[in-house]
Design a protein around this motif. Sequence first.
Motif, PDB file in Angstrom:
ATOM      1  N   THR A  19       0.811  -1.221   0.000  1.00 40.32           N
ATOM      2  CA  THR A  19       0.000   0.000   0.000  1.00 40.32           C
ATOM      3  C   THR A  19       0.847   1.275   0.000  1.00 40.32           C
ATOM      4  O   THR A  19       0.420   2.294  -0.523  1.00 40.32           O
ATOM      5  CB  THR A  19      -0.975   0.026   1.209  1.00 40.32           C
ATOM      6  N   TYR A  47       1.363   2.046  -3.474  1.00 42.48           N
ATOM      7  CA  TYR A  47       0.162   2.644  -4.076  1.00 42.48           C
ATOM      8  C   TYR A  47       0.129   4.135  -3.751  1.00 42.48           C
ATOM      9  O   TYR A  47      -0.188   4.962  -4.593  1.00 42.48           O
ATOM     10  CB  TYR A  47      -1.132   1.994  -3.563  1.00 42.48           C
ATOM     11  N   GLU A  48       0.446   4.445  -2.490  1.00 39.28           N
ATOM     12  CA  GLU A  48       0.461   5.839  -2.041  1.00 39.28           C
ATOM     13  C   GLU A  48       1.413   6.659  -2.924  1.00 39.28           C
ATOM     14  O   GLU A  48       1.058   7.720  -3.436  1.00 39.28           O
ATOM     15  CB  GLU A  48       0.918   5.883  -0.570  1.00 39.28           C
ATOM     16  N   HIS A  96       0.174   6.876  -6.588  1.00 40.15           N
ATOM     17  CA  HIS A  96      -0.985   7.764  -6.597  1.00 40.15           C
ATOM     18  C   HIS A  96      -0.531   9.231  -6.568  1.00 40.15           C
ATOM     19  O   HIS A  96      -1.003  10.059  -7.337  1.00 40.15           O
ATOM     20  CB  HIS A  96      -1.820   7.414  -5.361  1.00 40.15           C
ATOM     21  N   PHE A 113      -5.486   2.965   2.304  1.00 40.61           N
ATOM     22  CA  PHE A 113      -5.349   3.113   0.856  1.00 40.61           C
ATOM     23  C   PHE A 113      -5.966   1.878   0.218  1.00 40.61           C
ATOM     24  O   PHE A 113      -5.404   0.795   0.276  1.00 40.61           O
ATOM     25  CB  PHE A 113      -3.888   3.276   0.433  1.00 40.61           C
ATOM     26  N   ARG A 158      -8.825   8.801   7.042  1.00 37.51           N
ATOM     27  CA  ARG A 158      -8.410   9.070   5.677  1.00 37.51           C
ATOM     28  C   ARG A 158      -8.670   7.817   4.862  1.00 37.51           C
ATOM     29  O   ARG A 158      -8.232   6.727   5.219  1.00 37.51           O
ATOM     30  CB  ARG A 158      -6.920   9.388   5.657  1.00 37.51           C
ATOM     31  N   THR A 191      -8.748   6.491   0.777  1.00 35.26           N
ATOM     32  CA  THR A 191      -8.630   6.800  -0.645  1.00 35.26           C
ATOM     33  C   THR A 191      -8.466   5.501  -1.413  1.00 35.26           C
ATOM     34  O   THR A 191      -8.058   4.489  -0.845  1.00 35.26           O
ATOM     35  CB  THR A 191      -7.478   7.799  -0.899  1.00 35.26           C
ATOM     36  N   MET A 199      -3.052  11.846   3.277  1.00 36.47           N
ATOM     37  CA  MET A 199      -2.406  11.262   4.438  1.00 36.47           C
ATOM     38  C   MET A 199      -1.823  12.353   5.350  1.00 36.47           C
ATOM     39  O   MET A 199      -1.914  12.275   6.566  1.00 36.47           O
ATOM     40  CB  MET A 199      -1.306  10.339   3.892  1.00 36.47           C
TER      41      MET A 199
END
Lengths: 294, 377
Positions: free
Chosen positions: A161, A164-165, A168, B311, B340, B342, B364
């Motif tokens: 993840t 992904y962050e 993104h 996420f 949060r 997304t 974030m």
Amino acid sequence: MAIFTDKSTKLLVQGITGRDGSFHTREMIAYGTQVVGGVTPGKGGQTFDGPGGRKVPIFNSMDEAVAATGANASVIFVPPAFAASAIMEAADAGISLVVAITEGVPVLDMTRAHAFARDRGARVLGPNCPGLLTVGGAKIGILPGRIASPGPVGVVSRSGTLTYEAVHLLTRAGLGQTTCVGIGGDPLIGTNFIDCLSAFEKDPATEAVVMIGEIGGTDEQQAAAFAKSSMSKPVVGFIAGQTAPPGRRMGHAGAIISGAEGTALEKVKALEASGITVAKRPADIVGLVKAALA
Amino acid sequence: MDLHEYQAKELFRAAGIPVPPGEVATTPAEAEKLAAKFGGTVVVKAQVHSGGRGKAGGVKLAKTPAEARAHAEKILGMEIKGLTVRKVLVAPGEQIATEAYVGVLIDRAKQAPVFIVSAAGGIDIETVAKETPEKVRKLVVDPRYGLLPHQAYWLANFLYDDEGLIKQASKIMSQLYDCFVSNGASMAEINPMITTPSGEVKAIDAKMSIDDNELFRRPEVAKMRDTEAEPPSEALARTAGLSFVKLDGNVGCCVNGAGLAMATMDLVKYYGGSPANFLDIGGSSNPDKVVAALQIITSDPNVKAILFNIFGGITRCDDVANGILEAMKRIDIKPPIVIRLTGTNEEVALEILAKAGFFAYTSMDEVVEKAVQLASA
């Protein structure tokens, strides 16, 4: 262009009929990946229903599947107890890229599987990894396709993840990617940072690389030395786990500071000493990549 | 999973390694009884998952049963590196001629088990290896063949000159390797391995860690887990299938994915706060997991604000949103929650939360800054 995989990759799914295997097979096909078959022992001869009426043949063994389809890559969704054996079966069948998504594979199993795959010239990605995504080409694994966009940045990471962050953030800032690779959070992984950096260096489409590391081991330090000695392209780094206490496993089996080795601070220092700019927080990656590309 | 010395010794004995007798006591009276049973000098050793027990005063020699009782009284309940001692091992004192170190562990770079031996036993092997590397011999084992007899001999030969001792030590090396593999260990250590004046080689201390990924197929080893040796919140997290590590701060963190969870903790610090925990709810968005996560986080009285950072890749944001609302119904949560979300099904999730009166962030940085601010208010 991209690394390790592209539109021509022919993929087999090991464990195609399981819950995760079937879900992600549909996602991979929807992304445009050529899924040429699946393997589930005992279900050979059946077909898997993909999106858009696509029928995917199922085989009993990798050997049969490769002979019938000419596949050159496989992705593994089988349970931990059988994952090492699935990797070895794929390598024995002549597969050149084996992507192991499975989390929780016993480490001693992996000592044998890695040695076996190495001897047969197969590249293993993972285990305990999200796989890889070549933007507009092929997606092998579980990375969500829609967060990526085409562009000049290569991304390599030990995390899921957190990758992904980063992807993104890059996409939103208009910085597209070539290939995004998750190398996995386990202590023994088949493809490390250096393998990916070296492939990105050779890929003409990649102009800069984002490398996301974390506590545990010394892979990042070695990658930093490699970047200094053998790379012309800029690398932007991030290291997770500055607040992690020593001796505790932080989720990933490989994310553990042992003794004085593997701390975030030590890694950040090694990266900076090799001329890699290190982001203090994920959001800073964007600015550093922009600066690197300018 | 770390084993206690007495547990590692049980596995060593089962593998045939010569380990002197010893039994566990949980009270001073039991320790006295055991000392009387063994007779002569005994050693009383704290059983905790920590090195440096001797330096901390957790290992004492006792000449009489009364002295063993007195030592046990002091050691039981003592804290060593934050861990409370609840058991002591009582074992007969040994005549020691020499002390050596023997260890096997998984080497990440070599992707194989590696033996490390040194004649400088009884002390910290990392220091020995760093400062005097010539005093250490290393051997990478090919996991497909195991430790070969000539390799075991090569290791033993580095420790002793006497053929009788070399033979005994070679056998112990092979037994240790078998014990390591058959129990799914990630580390096994004999420190010290001693020789006695009469020429016997024995393991008088034992340390072992088991690869958590092996436990599903080794129920007899899994049973050795000492749940009292970990904080109750971590035991609860394990049963709920969550990855959790308790920390000292006041911002509770609930994140999907280990890397993102670490990055979130780091960001809490970046904004001047301090994380109360590491928590990875994993890929599933099962509401029960969210409920368990919130139960664990709120059981820590230090927590002043709770932050969710999700996420959605495989995890669907709407599932997590429903899980949070479900948890609020089932448990009474005092600290403020900031969220949060997304990724996958983000819009649906934000709508669900908005209907319930929650505002959810999509960045974030914003959510972490807000959580730190609430925690310090």
